[in-house]
Write a protein that holds these residues in place. Structure first.
Motif, mmCIF file in Angstrom:
data_model
loop_
_atom_site.group_PDB
_atom_site.id
_atom_site.type_symbol
_atom_site.label_atom_id
_atom_site.label_comp_id
_atom_site.label_asym_id
_atom_site.label_seq_id
_atom_site.Cartn_x
_atom_site.Cartn_y
_atom_site.Cartn_z
ATOM 1 N N ASP A 243 27.189 21.121 -11.855
ATOM 2 C CA ASP A 243 27.378 21.048 -13.303
ATOM 3 C C ASP A 243 27.532 19.589 -13.737
ATOM 4 O O ASP A 243 27.163 19.225 -14.850
ATOM 5 C CB ASP A 243 28.639 21.811 -13.721
ATOM 6 N N VAL A 244 28.136 18.789 -12.860
ATOM 7 C CA VAL A 244 28.398 17.373 -13.131
ATOM 8 C C VAL A 244 27.980 16.565 -11.916
ATOM 9 O O VAL A 244 28.303 16.935 -10.780
ATOM 10 C CB VAL A 244 29.900 17.128 -13.430
ATOM 11 N N VAL A 245 27.249 15.475 -12.141
ATOM 12 C CA VAL A 245 26.861 14.565 -11.065
ATOM 13 C C VAL A 245 27.422 13.183 -11.399
ATOM 14 O O VAL A 245 27.069 12.589 -12.419
ATOM 15 C CB VAL A 245 25.331 14.486 -10.890
ATOM 16 N N ILE A 246 28.307 12.691 -10.550
ATOM 17 C CA ILE A 246 28.906 11.365 -10.718
ATOM 18 C C ILE A 246 28.285 10.477 -9.649
ATOM 19 O O ILE A 246 28.518 10.676 -8.457
ATOM 20 C CB ILE A 246 30.437 11.442 -10.573
ATOM 21 N N VAL A 297 29.235 17.064 -8.074
ATOM 22 C CA VAL A 297 28.646 16.313 -6.958
ATOM 23 C C VAL A 297 28.990 14.849 -7.145
ATOM 24 O O VAL A 297 28.666 14.257 -8.172
ATOM 25 C CB VAL A 297 27.118 16.505 -6.892
ATOM 26 N N ARG A 298 29.705 14.311 -6.179
ATOM 27 C CA ARG A 298 29.950 12.860 -6.150
ATOM 28 C C ARG A 298 28.860 12.282 -5.264
ATOM 29 O O ARG A 298 28.898 12.392 -4.042
ATOM 30 C CB ARG A 298 31.345 12.563 -5.587
ATOM 31 N N LEU A 299 27.843 11.708 -5.896
ATOM 32 C CA LEU A 299 26.630 11.282 -5.200
ATOM 33 C C LEU A 299 26.730 9.811 -4.829
ATOM 34 O O LEU A 299 26.770 8.937 -5.701
ATOM 35 C CB LEU A 299 25.422 11.535 -6.097
ATOM 36 N N LYS A 300 26.790 9.553 -3.528
ATOM 37 C CA LYS A 300 26.936 8.190 -3.025
ATOM 38 C C LYS A 300 25.664 7.787 -2.287
ATOM 39 O O LYS A 300 25.044 8.600 -1.618
ATOM 40 C CB LYS A 300 28.138 8.101 -2.081
ATOM 41 N N SER A 301 25.306 6.519 -2.383
ATOM 42 C CA SER A 301 24.113 6.058 -1.675
ATOM 43 C C SER A 301 24.382 6.035 -0.172
ATOM 44 O O SER A 301 25.518 5.876 0.276
ATOM 45 C CB SER A 301 23.715 4.658 -2.155
#
Length: 464
Positions: A243-246, A297-301
């Motif tokens: 629902d949310v992507v940070i 989703v906490r999207l990290k490289s």
């Protein structure tokens, strides 16, 4: 994007075609799948077109098209296979207000017909804007193998339940219900026979109406080095459900495109030695959205567990009793070393490798530089462009060989990847001259494989 894909409502609409040969047949085979009223103008129609007319599947006028024949038509196809006649009929149709397609004439067409995978009512359209029809057909063939023929029946039954499913709250509750149906309950029921589908769907709806709402959750997802093809299947699934992507600054647009269109996208990019979002604010965002019931989703490289401040964010989430899990990703070191044809470890060279970050200068200064300065040591230095002179000074101070190979890879795994092969003594100067502006990873102790081979080959003149 020169051609915007849409799905046109065809029920009760007129679609007109001029032509009676092979090109007309090819278009009509596709158009007959629609619920449109088909009108064909052909002085000498193919026998198959006449049979379709006899079966009342289309209306055939055995003459050339005339002014007014395309009036009130939504679409018009010029398929006479004659440039002059196609131009004439296209002009007539355009004057009547129809959108015009001239077969095999992209330049003069107002729309194009994509390759279509038909699992009615599921339809997949594939377009290449006329540039590569062979490629479109290949993608179509691949999708047809992947999508089961039963998908249509599954969808038709699901369609009849749309109104009943409206009893579920908008958003995640409905998405969870339909996800369960299409990917779990529906296929299982289908395997038992089509008659089992409706009872299974009723039971599933009852289960979702009576169960508690799914609590908010945070997935810490490794987005990899930038190439979307290097994302794991689990990462793709998390993005699809979010629902949310940070997300971090280094996440590429191609990866962000994989998130749902409805998802809230929040950029919390940090830039080394530059503007950044505070860690406290990121922690607060995670807690705020998860407590509202969102799947975050906490999207990290790269990989979330490597230099990603993961523990601080987990602690913040766990302190509020919010559920979480980690989805590992391909770290930049793995992608970058693959890009130069090397391996991080090698028998008889190094049995260990160090991962360092040039962003944390205090921790950097405390590193065991004497151990790293020994021959055959390898280190992957993240975010090390600005600290190149510091690295050089520390290693030389502890006796490192000035000719030790150093490789800097910018934008690892991406189309604009660049590789700088240098040595410890020349590192700061060569890095400045290269003017790298993208994210870069520095390998100390590794050269690109081609350079290694060139250095070990014996010149021909020495063999004489």
């Amino acid at each position: 994007m020169d051609h915007f894909p849409i799905f046109l409502a065809t029920r009760g609409q007129r679609i007109v075609l001029s032509g009676g040969g092979e090109a007309a047949l090819a278009k009509l085979r596709l158009l007959l799948k629609t619920s449109a009223d088909l009108i064909v103008f052909a002085a000498t129609p193919d026998p198959q077109i006449e049979r379709w007319a006899d079966e009342a599947r289309l209306t055939l006028h055995r003459r050339a098209m005339a002014p007014g024949d395309a009036r009130e038509a939504k679409l018009f196809y010029a398929a006479d296979e004659d440039a002059t006649e196609d131009a004439r009929t296209a002009a007539l149709a355009a004057a009547d207000g129809a959108l015009v397609n001239i077969v095999d004439n992209l330049q003069d067409s107002a729309f194009i017909t994509p390759a279509i995978v038909d699992r009615d009512p599921v339809t997949v359209a594939i377009g290449t804007e006329g540039a590569a029809p062979v490629l479109a057909r290949a993608i179509k063939a691949d999708l047809e193998e992947r999508l089961p023929a039963s998908l249509g029946a599954l969808t038709r039954v699901g369609k009849t339940f749309r109104k009943l499913a409206d009893a579920l709250p908008m958003g995640r509750a409905r998405r969870d219900f339909w996800r369960d149906y299409y990917f779990t309950t529906g296929p299982r029921a289908m395997a038992a026979g089509a008659d089992a589908l409706r009872p299974a769907l009723r039971d599933l709806l009852h289960t979702h109406l009576t169960r508690d709402a799914r609590p908010g959750h945070v997935a810490f997802v490794g987005g990899g080095p930038g190439d979307p093809e290097l994302l794991t299947l689990k990462a793709r699934r998390a993005l699809d459900e979010a629902d949310v992507v940070i997300y971090d600054r280094l996440i590429t647009p191609a990866i962000l495109e994989l998130a749902r269109r409805e998802a809230l996208m929040i950029d919390v990019g940090k830039e080394g030695f530059g503007p950044s979002t505070s860690q406290e604010h990121i922690n607060a965002l995670l807690v705020e959205h998860a407590q509202s019931g969102a799947q975050v989703v906490r999207l990290k490289s790269g990989d979330a567990t490597v230099f990603g401040r993961l523990d601080e964010e987990i602690d913040a989430v766990a302190a509020h009793d919010i559920g979480w899990h980690i989805v590992p990703g391909i770290t930049a070191a793995s992608a970058a070393v693959a890009g130069i044809g090397q391996s991080l470890t090698r028998r008889d060279r190094n049995s260990s490798v160090r991962f360092l970050t040039g962003h944390d200068m205090k921790g950097f200064a405390d590193h065991d530089w004497a151990a790293l300065a020994r021959p055959n040591e390898v280190a992957a230095i993240y975010m090390g462009k600005k600290s190149a002179r510091f690295v050089q000074g520390r290693l030389l101070m502890h006796g490192a060989d000035r000719t030790t190979p150093v490789t800097v890879i910018e934008n690892a795994s991406r189309p604009d990847q660049r590789v700088l092969a240098t040595t410890l003594s020349a590192l700061p100067r060569d890095l400045t001259e290269a003017n790298m502006t993208g994210p870069a990873l520095t390998f100390y102790g590794l050269a690109p494989r081609a350079a290694v081979q060139a250095a070990t080959e014996t010149p021909l003149e020495e063999l004489a």
